[in-house]
Design an enzyme around this catalytic site. Structure first.
Site, PDB file in Angstrom:
ATOM      1  N   THR A 155      -0.427  -1.782   4.069  1.00  0.00           N
ATOM      2  CA  THR A 155       0.623  -2.052   3.090  1.00  0.00           C
ATOM      3  C   THR A 155       1.738  -2.911   3.673  1.00  0.00           C
ATOM      4  O   THR A 155       1.944  -2.919   4.898  1.00  0.00           O
ATOM      5  CB  THR A 155       1.221  -0.706   2.617  1.00  0.00           C
ATOM      6  OG1 THR A 155       2.380  -0.952   1.837  1.00  0.00           O
ATOM      7  CG2 THR A 155       1.633   0.171   3.792  1.00  0.00           C
ATOM      8  N   GLU A 157       4.717  -2.143   3.377  1.00  0.00           N
ATOM      9  CA  GLU A 157       5.840  -1.242   3.700  1.00  0.00           C
ATOM     10  C   GLU A 157       6.011  -1.044   5.206  1.00  0.00           C
ATOM     11  O   GLU A 157       7.061  -0.614   5.660  1.00  0.00           O
ATOM     12  CB  GLU A 157       5.658   0.115   3.008  1.00  0.00           C
ATOM     13  CG  GLU A 157       5.553  -0.006   1.516  1.00  0.00           C
ATOM     14  CD  GLU A 157       5.908   1.270   0.758  1.00  0.00           C
ATOM     15  OE1 GLU A 157       6.392   2.221   1.365  1.00  0.00           O
ATOM     16  OE2 GLU A 157       5.687   1.276  -0.469  1.00  0.00           O
ATOM     17  N   TYR A 181       5.511   7.838   4.890  1.00  0.00           N
ATOM     18  CA  TYR A 181       4.298   7.136   4.445  1.00  0.00           C
ATOM     19  C   TYR A 181       4.094   5.855   5.251  1.00  0.00           C
ATOM     20  O   TYR A 181       3.035   5.625   5.846  1.00  0.00           O
ATOM     21  CB  TYR A 181       4.385   6.812   2.947  1.00  0.00           C
ATOM     22  CG  TYR A 181       3.395   5.752   2.496  1.00  0.00           C
ATOM     23  CD1 TYR A 181       2.031   5.999   2.505  1.00  0.00           C
ATOM     24  CD2 TYR A 181       3.833   4.488   2.088  1.00  0.00           C
ATOM     25  CE1 TYR A 181       1.118   5.016   2.117  1.00  0.00           C
ATOM     26  CE2 TYR A 181       2.937   3.506   1.700  1.00  0.00           C
ATOM     27  CZ  TYR A 181       1.577   3.766   1.716  1.00  0.00           C
ATOM     28  OH  TYR A 181       0.679   2.795   1.339  1.00  0.00           O
ATOM     29  N   LYS A 185       1.180   4.712   7.965  1.00  0.00           N
ATOM     30  CA  LYS A 185       0.332   3.524   7.795  1.00  0.00           C
ATOM     31  C   LYS A 185       0.498   2.577   9.001  1.00  0.00           C
ATOM     32  O   LYS A 185      -0.474   1.999   9.486  1.00  0.00           O
ATOM     33  CB  LYS A 185       0.680   2.774   6.500  1.00  0.00           C
ATOM     34  CG  LYS A 185       0.295   3.497   5.216  1.00  0.00           C
ATOM     35  CD  LYS A 185      -1.200   3.690   5.038  1.00  0.00           C
ATOM     36  CE  LYS A 185      -1.943   2.414   4.743  1.00  0.00           C
ATOM     37  NZ  LYS A 185      -3.379   2.671   4.406  1.00  0.00           N
TER      38      LYS A 185
HETATM   39  P1  NAD Z   1      -4.598   6.357  -4.212  1.00  0.00           P
HETATM   40  O1  NAD Z   1      -3.644   7.421  -3.805  1.00  0.00           O
HETATM   41  O2  NAD Z   1      -4.711   5.983  -5.643  1.00  0.00           O
HETATM   42  O3  NAD Z   1      -6.074   6.752  -3.716  1.00  0.00           O
HETATM   43  C1  NAD Z   1      -6.315   7.296  -2.454  1.00  0.00           C
HETATM   44  C2  NAD Z   1      -7.763   7.782  -2.427  1.00  0.00           C
HETATM   45  O4  NAD Z   1      -8.015   8.302  -1.095  1.00  0.00           O
HETATM   46  C3  NAD Z   1      -8.036   8.932  -3.393  1.00  0.00           C
HETATM   47  O5  NAD Z   1      -9.267   8.726  -4.046  1.00  0.00           O
HETATM   48  C4  NAD Z   1      -8.114  10.168  -2.502  1.00  0.00           C
HETATM   49  O6  NAD Z   1      -8.972  11.179  -2.994  1.00  0.00           O
HETATM   50  C5  NAD Z   1      -8.657   9.565  -1.208  1.00  0.00           C
HETATM   51  N1  NAD Z   1      -8.286  10.369  -0.032  1.00  0.00           N
HETATM   52  C6  NAD Z   1      -7.066  10.835   0.303  1.00  0.00           C
HETATM   53  N2  NAD Z   1      -7.141  11.567   1.434  1.00  0.00           N
HETATM   54  C7  NAD Z   1      -8.437  11.529   1.830  1.00  0.00           C
HETATM   55  C8  NAD Z   1      -9.143  12.075   2.938  1.00  0.00           C
HETATM   56  N3  NAD Z   1      -8.527  12.832   3.862  1.00  0.00           N
HETATM   57  N4  NAD Z   1     -10.471  11.825   3.063  1.00  0.00           N
HETATM   58  C9  NAD Z   1     -11.125  11.075   2.118  1.00  0.00           C
HETATM   59  N5  NAD Z   1     -10.508  10.556   1.032  1.00  0.00           N
HETATM   60  C10 NAD Z   1      -9.176  10.778   0.901  1.00  0.00           C
HETATM   61  O7  NAD Z   1      -4.233   5.110  -3.307  1.00  0.00           O
HETATM   62  P2  NAD Z   1      -4.183   3.554  -3.692  1.00  0.00           P
HETATM   63  O8  NAD Z   1      -2.896   3.255  -4.328  1.00  0.00           O
HETATM   64  O9  NAD Z   1      -5.438   3.178  -4.340  1.00  0.00           O
HETATM   65  O10 NAD Z   1      -4.146   2.921  -2.219  1.00  0.00           O
HETATM   66  C11 NAD Z   1      -5.349   2.690  -1.514  1.00  0.00           C
HETATM   67  C12 NAD Z   1      -5.004   2.114  -0.146  1.00  0.00           C
HETATM   68  O11 NAD Z   1      -4.308   0.893  -0.308  1.00  0.00           O
HETATM   69  C13 NAD Z   1      -4.122   2.999   0.691  1.00  0.00           C
HETATM   70  O12 NAD Z   1      -4.554   2.906   2.028  1.00  0.00           O
HETATM   71  C14 NAD Z   1      -2.737   2.421   0.529  1.00  0.00           C
HETATM   72  O13 NAD Z   1      -1.942   2.654   1.665  1.00  0.00           O
HETATM   73  C15 NAD Z   1      -3.060   0.942   0.386  1.00  0.00           C
HETATM   74  N6  NAD Z   1      -2.114   0.143  -0.412  1.00  0.00           N
HETATM   75  C16 NAD Z   1      -1.745   0.554  -1.659  1.00  0.00           C
HETATM   76  C17 NAD Z   1      -0.903  -0.247  -2.418  1.00  0.00           C
HETATM   77  C18 NAD Z   1      -0.479   0.136  -3.828  1.00  0.00           C
HETATM   78  O14 NAD Z   1       0.360  -0.538  -4.406  1.00  0.00           O
HETATM   79  N7  NAD Z   1      -1.039   1.168  -4.413  1.00  0.00           N
HETATM   80  C19 NAD Z   1      -0.435  -1.448  -1.894  1.00  0.00           C
HETATM   81  C20 NAD Z   1      -0.832  -1.824  -0.610  1.00  0.00           C
HETATM   82  C21 NAD Z   1      -1.679  -1.027   0.123  1.00  0.00           C
HETATM   83  O1  DAU Z   2       4.416  -1.981  -1.312  1.00  0.00           O
HETATM   84  C1  DAU Z   2       3.156  -1.363  -1.331  1.00  0.00           C
HETATM   85  C2  DAU Z   2       3.324   0.104  -1.694  1.00  0.00           C
HETATM   86  O2  DAU Z   2       3.641   0.153  -3.080  1.00  0.00           O
HETATM   87  C3  DAU Z   2       2.087   0.928  -1.399  1.00  0.00           C
HETATM   88  O3  DAU Z   2       1.836   0.932  -0.017  1.00  0.00           O
HETATM   89  C4  DAU Z   2       2.265   2.369  -1.885  1.00  0.00           C
HETATM   90  O4  DAU Z   2       1.077   3.101  -1.698  1.00  0.00           O
HETATM   91  C5  DAU Z   2       2.599   2.319  -3.372  1.00  0.00           C
HETATM   92  O5  DAU Z   2       2.845   3.625  -3.836  1.00  0.00           O
HETATM   93  C6  DAU Z   2       3.823   1.438  -3.615  1.00  0.00           C
HETATM   94  O6  DAU Z   2       5.015   2.039  -3.076  1.00  0.00           O
HETATM   95  P1  DAU Z   2       6.402   2.075  -3.886  1.00  0.00           P
HETATM   96  O7  DAU Z   2       7.218   3.180  -3.360  1.00  0.00           O
HETATM   97  O8  DAU Z   2       7.009   0.708  -3.937  1.00  0.00           O
HETATM   98  O9  DAU Z   2       5.818   2.398  -5.374  1.00  0.00           O
HETATM   99  P2  DAU Z   2       6.356   3.365  -6.532  1.00  0.00           P
HETATM  100  O10 DAU Z   2       5.541   3.066  -7.736  1.00  0.00           O
HETATM  101  O11 DAU Z   2       6.455   4.778  -6.071  1.00  0.00           O
HETATM  102  O12 DAU Z   2       7.837   2.839  -6.779  1.00  0.00           O
HETATM  103  C7  DAU Z   2       8.092   1.486  -7.136  1.00  0.00           C
HETATM  104  C8  DAU Z   2       9.613   1.319  -7.196  1.00  0.00           C
HETATM  105  O13 DAU Z   2      10.101   2.062  -8.313  1.00  0.00           O
HETATM  106  C9  DAU Z   2      10.335   1.862  -5.984  1.00  0.00           C
HETATM  107  O14 DAU Z   2      11.448   1.032  -5.699  1.00  0.00           O
HETATM  108  C10 DAU Z   2      10.812   3.243  -6.429  1.00  0.00           C
HETATM  109  C11 DAU Z   2      11.054   3.061  -7.908  1.00  0.00           C
HETATM  110  N1  DAU Z   2      10.796   4.262  -8.745  1.00  0.00           N
HETATM  111  C12 DAU Z   2       9.593   4.877  -8.619  1.00  0.00           C
HETATM  112  C13 DAU Z   2       9.296   5.994  -9.384  1.00  0.00           C
HETATM  113  C14 DAU Z   2       7.970   6.703  -9.220  1.00  0.00           C
HETATM  114  C15 DAU Z   2      11.739   4.690  -9.653  1.00  0.00           C
HETATM  115  O15 DAU Z   2      12.830   4.108  -9.778  1.00  0.00           O
HETATM  116  N2  DAU Z   2      11.461   5.807 -10.411  1.00  0.00           N
HETATM  117  C16 DAU Z   2      10.288   6.483 -10.293  1.00  0.00           C
HETATM  118  O16 DAU Z   2      10.086   7.508 -11.004  1.00  0.00           O
END
Ligand code: NAD
Ligand code: DAU
Length: 375
Positions: A155, A157, A181, A185
């Protein structure tokens, strides 16, 4: 035929990656390894679950013996690692789970893959990019060597927070994680690179910005707010809503992962982002207008749901990714304009209220049991 494990394939981004690989590569065997935590939902993959080149394995990435056995049984030559605890707010309440899964889980996968790939007749080992350790590794590339990949999805982050000064995170930006978090990572990224530098493991790391799109767990800003607007529930905006995130449509991320898995250079890092920065409060207003319009309500009628609440602890001010390297070296660009992506996303959640209801009621966790008891 390739045999690839995708970890976390039942989650948000993982399900899009699994779908893309299963449909695009009928000759590959795609093994979705997922523990099915609260964030894992097999209903995300309903449309491909019966495909012959797809297999689901319920497993914890921290289970060394299980992972090692699976690598052997399936003769795995590629790992795309997405499994993680991914929600910042949860990490603030329960950092241990994040260290366990994100750090120990990644290390477990690395060590299992290293031992399995080293045990092959033509070990995976390749020329190290950083040739600092003992020159005991074989620098010959065998057919198998060229195929093996440990691709770690990370990520933006990990880079910390930017000011409002127009700067962007590049692949050279130093790591400065703030939340439990992002610290977990960052630690996992370091382990991945250490396995390359120490053992010659064929690794790649990518750091992506905020994803949005279908199948995202409704604890994250966009699906949570779409659902709340639909039900006219308050929208909890942290602080003043001035924090900035760089949003990318999830299918564009999946496309980048496909490209980098196949054409990325071993030991490299690639940033992935949309050059698409939004202040939270501005994106929230766009979502309100879109939901209202699609539900036939007067546009902006739900603006009064905005409720400013106590800020997230250690809330990073701004993220913004420079993905120039990925564009220049591999030709990747986001395919969707944000306006199109957000319209598609809102429409998807409104059209899939059954999916949302299953998740918010907790019924989705029964899907796995039902699916397997019926076979
Ligand atoms: P998510 O939380 O939607 O999904 C995570 C998945 O991992 C789930 O299916 C969960 O069951 C599985 N999991 C969790 N712990 C586990 C374990 N111990 N063993 C096996 N499986 C396990 O996450 P996401 O938003 O799809 O993110 C996926 C990856 O991408 C993560 O590594 C996250 O850090 C990275 N990422 C996410 C974002 C974002 O915006 N969501 C952005 C950049 C990077
Ligand atoms: O930048 C990549 C990351 O983006 C990923 O690595 C993370 O897994 C993913 O969860 C996401 O992190 P954020 O913390 O940016 O996402 P989130 O959707 O939780 O929040 C987005 C922004 O909105 C953040 O500035 C916090 C704010 N927020 C979030 C929630 C859930 C609110 O203001 N109110 C809320 O209820």
């Amino acid at each position: 035929m390739r045999s690839i494990i995708i970890t976390g394939g039942a989650g948000f981004i993982g399900s899009h990656v699994v779908r893309l690989f299963v449909n695009k590569y009928p000759d590959y065997k795609i093994i979705n390894l997922d523990k099915l935590t609260y964030a894992g939902n097999l209903a995300n993959l309903k449309d491909i679950e019966d495909k012959p080149n797809y297999k689901f394995v319920k497993m914890d990435i921290c289970d060394f013996e299980g992972v090692y056995q699976l690598l052997q049984d399936e003769q795995v030559d590629g790992i795309i690692h997405l499994a993680a605890e991914s929600h910042v707010d949860r990490s603030i309440k329960d950092p241990f789970t994040f260290a366990r899964t994100n750090v120990m889980g990644t290390l477990t996968l690395l060590q299992a893959a290293k031992l399995y790939w080293e045990s092959q007749p033509t070990p995976y080992v390749i020329t190290r990019k950083v040739d600092t350790a003992q020159p005991t590794l074989n620098s010959e590339l065998s057919a198998l060597n060229q195929e093996c990949r440990f691709y770690h999805i990370s990520t933006d982050e990990v880079y910390g927070a930017l000011k409002f000064d127009g700067t962007l995170f590049t692949e050279q930006t130093k790591y400065q994680p703030h939340s439990p978090y992002s610290a977990s990572k960052a630690s996992s990224d370091h382990f991945v690179r250490a396995f390359h530098d120490t053992y010659g493991m064929p690794t790649i790391v990518t750091n992506c910005s905020n994803n949005y799109g279908p199948y995202q767990f409704p604890e994250k800003l966009i699906p949570l707010f779409i659902n709340n607007i639909r039900h006219r529930k308050p929208l909890p905006v942290y602080g003043k809503g001035e924090n900035v995130r760089d949003w990318l449509y999830v299918e564009d991320h999946a496309r980048a992962i496909d490209l980098i898995f196949h054409q990325g250079k071993i030991a490299e890092t690639y940033n992935i982002g949309g050059f698409n920065e939004w202040k939270n409060i501005d994106i929230i207003k766009v979502i309100i207008h879109t939901v209202d319009r699609l539900l036939g309500r007067p546009e902006g009628a739900d603006m009064d749901l905005i409720t400013y609440v106590t800020d997230r602890q250690g809330h990073d001010l701004r993220y913004a990714i420079d993905s120039t390297k990925l564009k220049t070296e591999l030709g990747w660009e986001p395919s969707l304009q944000f306006e199109e992506g957000i319209e598609k996303t809102v429409r998807w959640y409104l059209d899939h209220q059954d999916w949302m209801d299953n998740v918010t009621s907790g019924d989705y966790q029964k899907y796995y049991e039902n699916m397997y008891s019926n076979r």
